[in-house]
Design a protein around this motif. Sequence first.
Motif, PDB file in Angstrom:
ATOM      1  N   VAL A   1      11.968  -4.429  -9.519  1.00  6.16           N
ATOM      2  CA  VAL A   1      11.058  -5.549  -9.262  1.00  6.16           C
ATOM      3  C   VAL A   1      10.778  -5.599  -7.759  1.00  6.16           C
ATOM      4  O   VAL A   1      11.703  -5.645  -6.946  1.00  6.16           O
ATOM      5  N   ILE A   2       9.490  -5.566  -7.404  1.00  3.91           N
ATOM      6  CA  ILE A   2       9.094  -5.554  -5.990  1.00  3.91           C
ATOM      7  C   ILE A   2       8.358  -6.851  -5.677  1.00  3.91           C
ATOM      8  O   ILE A   2       7.359  -7.184  -6.323  1.00  3.91           O
ATOM      9  N   ASP A   3       8.875  -7.565  -4.684  1.00  2.03           N
ATOM     10  CA  ASP A   3       8.277  -8.837  -4.265  1.00  2.03           C
ATOM     11  C   ASP A   3       7.415  -8.579  -3.032  1.00  2.03           C
ATOM     12  O   ASP A   3       7.878  -8.672  -1.900  1.00  2.03           O
ATOM     13  N   PHE A   4       6.149  -8.219  -3.265  1.00  2.00           N
ATOM     14  CA  PHE A   4       5.223  -8.057  -2.151  1.00  2.00           C
ATOM     15  C   PHE A   4       4.864  -9.431  -1.587  1.00  2.00           C
ATOM     16  O   PHE A   4       5.040 -10.454  -2.260  1.00  2.00           O
TER      17      PHE A   4
ATOM     18  N   ILE B   1       5.530  -6.859  -8.495  1.00  2.00           N
ATOM     19  CA  ILE B   1       5.222  -5.680  -9.310  1.00  2.00           C
ATOM     20  C   ILE B   1       6.490  -5.304 -10.052  1.00  2.00           C
ATOM     21  O   ILE B   1       7.545  -5.112  -9.440  1.00  2.00           O
ATOM     22  N   GLN B   2       6.375  -5.199 -11.367  1.00  2.00           N
ATOM     23  CA  GLN B   2       7.510  -4.761 -12.188  1.00  2.00           C
ATOM     24  C   GLN B   2       7.256  -3.329 -12.631  1.00  2.00           C
ATOM     25  O   GLN B   2       6.145  -2.977 -13.031  1.00  2.00           O
ATOM     26  N   MET B   3       8.287  -2.518 -12.561  1.00  2.00           N
ATOM     27  CA  MET B   3       8.140  -1.119 -12.947  1.00  2.00           C
ATOM     28  C   MET B   3       9.467  -0.567 -13.452  1.00  2.00           C
ATOM     29  O   MET B   3      10.531  -1.166 -13.229  1.00  2.00           O
ATOM     30  N   THR B   4       9.389   0.538 -14.157  1.00  2.00           N
ATOM     31  CA  THR B   4      10.595   1.284 -14.512  1.00  2.00           C
ATOM     32  C   THR B   4      10.422   2.704 -13.992  1.00  2.00           C
ATOM     33  O   THR B   4       9.301   3.231 -13.955  1.00  2.00           O
ATOM     34  N   ARG B   5      11.508   3.300 -13.599  1.00  2.35           N
ATOM     35  CA  ARG B   5      11.494   4.685 -13.107  1.00  2.35           C
ATOM     36  C   ARG B   5      12.625   5.436 -13.792  1.00  2.35           C
ATOM     37  O   ARG B   5      13.734   4.894 -13.946  1.00  2.35           O
ATOM     38  N   LYS B   6      12.344   6.644 -14.224  1.00  2.00           N
ATOM     39  CA  LYS B   6      13.332   7.427 -14.958  1.00  2.00           C
ATOM     40  C   LYS B   6      14.588   7.633 -14.120  1.00  2.00           C
ATOM     41  O   LYS B   6      14.523   7.980 -12.947  1.00  2.00           O
ATOM     42  N   ARG B   7      15.753   7.405 -14.744  1.00  2.00           N
ATOM     43  CA  ARG B   7      17.030   7.657 -14.069  1.00  2.00           C
ATOM     44  C   ARG B   7      17.360   9.142 -14.137  1.00  2.00           C
ATOM     45  O   ARG B   7      17.109   9.800 -15.136  1.00  2.00           O
ATOM     46  N   SER B   8      17.940   9.655 -13.083  1.00  2.00           N
ATOM     47  CA  SER B   8      18.390  11.051 -13.088  1.00  2.00           C
ATOM     48  C   SER B   8      19.591  11.183 -12.161  1.00  2.00           C
ATOM     49  O   SER B   8      19.459  11.150 -10.942  1.00  2.00           O
TER      50      SER B   8
ATOM     51  N   ILE C   1      13.317  -5.339  -4.548  1.00  3.04           N
ATOM     52  CA  ILE C   1      12.826  -4.987  -3.210  1.00  3.04           C
ATOM     53  C   ILE C   1      11.953  -6.121  -2.696  1.00  3.04           C
ATOM     54  O   ILE C   1      10.996  -6.535  -3.356  1.00  3.04           O
ATOM     55  N   ASP C   2      12.297  -6.623  -1.519  1.00  7.10           N
ATOM     56  CA  ASP C   2      11.566  -7.737  -0.913  1.00  7.10           C
ATOM     57  C   ASP C   2      10.809  -7.229   0.312  1.00  7.10           C
ATOM     58  O   ASP C   2      11.375  -6.552   1.160  1.00  7.10           O
ATOM     59  N   VAL C   3       9.525  -7.554   0.398  1.00  9.57           N
ATOM     60  CA  VAL C   3       8.683  -7.128   1.526  1.00  9.57           C
ATOM     61  C   VAL C   3       8.460  -8.323   2.450  1.00  9.57           C
ATOM     62  O   VAL C   3       8.067  -9.403   1.999  1.00  9.57           O
ATOM     63  N   ASN C   4       8.717  -8.119   3.758  1.00 13.56           N
ATOM     64  CA  ASN C   4       8.522  -9.186   4.751  1.00 13.56           C
ATOM     65  C   ASN C   4       7.627  -8.687   5.878  1.00 13.56           C
ATOM     66  O   ASN C   4       7.659  -7.504   6.235  1.00 13.56           O
ATOM     67  N   THR C   5       6.853  -9.603   6.487  1.00 16.72           N
ATOM     68  CA  THR C   5       5.997  -9.213   7.613  1.00 16.72           C
ATOM     69  C   THR C   5       6.822  -8.922   8.857  1.00 16.72           C
ATOM     70  O   THR C   5       6.425  -8.131   9.700  1.00 16.72           O
ATOM     71  N   GLY C   6       8.003  -9.553   8.982  1.00 18.66           N
ATOM     72  CA  GLY C   6       8.870  -9.306  10.143  1.00 18.66           C
ATOM     73  C   GLY C   6       8.173  -9.644  11.442  1.00 18.66           C
ATOM     74  O   GLY C   6       7.612 -10.724  11.614  1.00 18.66           O
ATOM     75  N   LYS C   7       8.139  -8.674  12.360  1.00 23.28           N
ATOM     76  CA  LYS C   7       7.540  -8.888  13.683  1.00 23.28           C
ATOM     77  C   LYS C   7       6.023  -8.711  13.673  1.00 23.28           C
ATOM     78  O   LYS C   7       5.351  -9.007  14.648  1.00 23.28           O
ATOM     79  N   PHE C   8       5.473  -8.191  12.569  1.00 18.55           N
ATOM     80  CA  PHE C   8       4.052  -7.870  12.542  1.00 18.55           C
ATOM     81  C   PHE C   8       3.224  -9.136  12.375  1.00 18.55           C
ATOM     82  O   PHE C   8       3.316  -9.827  11.367  1.00 18.55           O
ATOM     83  N   ILE C   9       2.394  -9.436  13.382  1.00 22.52           N
ATOM     84  CA  ILE C   9       1.557 -10.636  13.320  1.00 22.52           C
ATOM     85  C   ILE C   9       0.073 -10.288  13.185  1.00 22.52           C
ATOM     86  O   ILE C   9      -0.754 -11.137  12.901  1.00 22.52           O
TER      87      ILE C   9
ATOM     88  N   VAL D   1       6.669   3.662 -15.162  1.00 17.55           N
ATOM     89  CA  VAL D   1       5.714   2.781 -15.844  1.00 17.55           C
ATOM     90  C   VAL D   1       5.522   1.562 -14.960  1.00 17.55           C
ATOM     91  O   VAL D   1       6.492   0.904 -14.563  1.00 17.55           O
ATOM     92  N   LEU D   2       4.263   1.258 -14.653  1.00 13.88           N
ATOM     93  CA  LEU D   2       3.953   0.246 -13.646  1.00 13.88           C
ATOM     94  C   LEU D   2       3.093  -0.855 -14.244  1.00 13.88           C
ATOM     95  O   LEU D   2       2.114  -0.581 -14.946  1.00 13.88           O
ATOM     96  N   LEU D   3       3.465  -2.121 -13.984  1.00 11.10           N
ATOM     97  CA  LEU D   3       2.633  -3.252 -14.388  1.00 11.10           C
ATOM     98  C   LEU D   3       1.820  -3.730 -13.186  1.00 11.10           C
ATOM     99  O   LEU D   3       2.178  -3.457 -12.039  1.00 11.10           O
ATOM    100  N   LYS D   4       0.745  -4.456 -13.451  1.00 18.61           N
ATOM    101  CA  LYS D   4      -0.116  -4.943 -12.368  1.00 18.61           C
ATOM    102  C   LYS D   4       0.588  -6.035 -11.561  1.00 18.61           C
ATOM    103  O   LYS D   4       1.549  -6.646 -12.013  1.00 18.61           O
ATOM    104  N   VAL D   5       0.055  -6.285 -10.366  1.00 16.90           N
ATOM    105  CA  VAL D   5       0.615  -7.334  -9.509  1.00 16.90           C
ATOM    106  C   VAL D   5       0.463  -8.681 -10.206  1.00 16.90           C
ATOM    107  O   VAL D   5      -0.620  -9.046 -10.658  1.00 16.90           O
TER     108      VAL D   5
END
Length: 504
Positions: free
Chosen positions: A357-360, A399-406, A315-323, A389-393
């Motif tokens: 994996v989240i790229d803030f 941020i790396q994390m795992t989430r249970k599959r269902s 997951i990639d986070v972008n500012t986009g139009k927000f200034i 399970v969440l790791l720190k930034v």
Amino acid sequence: MKKILINKNVWQTRVAVLRNDKLQDIYFDTHSKEELEKCFFKGKVSKILPGIQTAFVDIGQKKAGFLHISEIDRALATEKTAEFLHVDDFEQNIINKKIKKAISIEKIFTQGEEILVQVIKEPIYEKGAKLTTCFTLPGKFVVLMPNIPQIGISKKIGDREERARLKEILLKCLPKNMGAIIRTTMEGRKAKDLKKDISFLVSSWKSILKKLDQAKIGEKIHEDLRLTLRAIREHFDEDVEALYVDDKYEKNSIQKFVQNFVPEHIDKIKLYQGPPELFEKYEIDKQIEKALSQKVSLKSGGTLIIETTEAMTVIDVNTGKFIGKDNLEDTILKTNLEAAEEIVRQLRLRNIGGLIVIDFIDMASSANKQKLSKLFEKTLKENDKYQSVLLKVSEFGLIQMTRKRSGKTLSQQLTNVCQCCNGYGVTKSIQARSFEILANCKNDILKAKTKRNISLIVPESIFNYLIHNEFKSIIELEKSLRCKIVLEGSKSLQANQYKIEVVK
């Protein structure tokens, strides 16, 4: 506040859970398709692979289910291993040490052995169903573990006194050698609610054991509640403002179910009669379409890009139009905090599990990084029922994390791999496809060793490109092959298809 919407048709039942009119969960039940998750089967061990400590079990499906040693309850493993070692006259501590060293899948099961198993994950891709012998029977207020004598209480119940009270009640009404996990919905409720729930689940377990003896290999012995009642069991609580159902027979069935478990909420059940249709009124289909898109827009103008592979989700986070109105660091922090809340919603709605994996957006301030990490962790705990399970930034803002599959993701339930791009998400350019077709045409004609006139039928887009850009190339191809090529456009052919026909 939450709303639960139940849309029932002859071909399908759909359940939507909304929080502040935003889609939080969506469930589908296609009446012609069998659900396996949470079901109990009488299976037969078809293959044992000691190298990966896994047994494959025939449960009457297309693919055998797989049972890893980590999903075998300790009591069964100990009992089987003790039989294998023939230890019955030694001191207890020596026995335990030998058993611990000797536990191996091949010493627990033998090929052809009949066993009771429960499905914990639906078949996915090329894998069969994931199985367990650590059985669970979910109720409204408690999850019974009939062969695991352990007690647990939901982490979301934080009050120590309440936890102690619930544990005391559970110990009084739980049968010997059984375990249970108290669910969040039990917080603040009376002892009789828990006793009633356990009594029902124990009765279900006894019924399973009774059916096991007469059942055939691959026979389904027990299945969970149907989708509608399952969703009500999971979501129908004091936070629900109303439950709307558009079928009067389904409404009557729901009322009977609710009357037994949470009668104080029965007045929240309402029959919806359009127009418009129930899902149309709350724009559920539009929200589902957005949840299938890679791009998610944030209120501030920022965006999320969500891409899932078989190995992980990025997951990639972008500012986009927000200034923003203040300095750059504040703008980035606001975007990241808004993105964190929306990411939790998207993971739950899309039912994304496994490695994530989240790229803030990178922030210079360590205090801001900590603030983001705490908010994300808090939002996950409060709004997501599945374990993560969440790791720190990291220094790179990841941020790396795992989430249970269902079960299957939303995308797997509603989409197929594109036949044109084969899942790449892109297709070849018209020029590249045109050249590929010409090369294939040349090879086909050479193999056929024909000197007759040839009709080359291609998609219209390719036809237009060849006529306007490669007409000379076709003439040269005719000369080299010593045959005439008639080019034709077709609306029925896909982008990567073509036909060669001999002209009589």
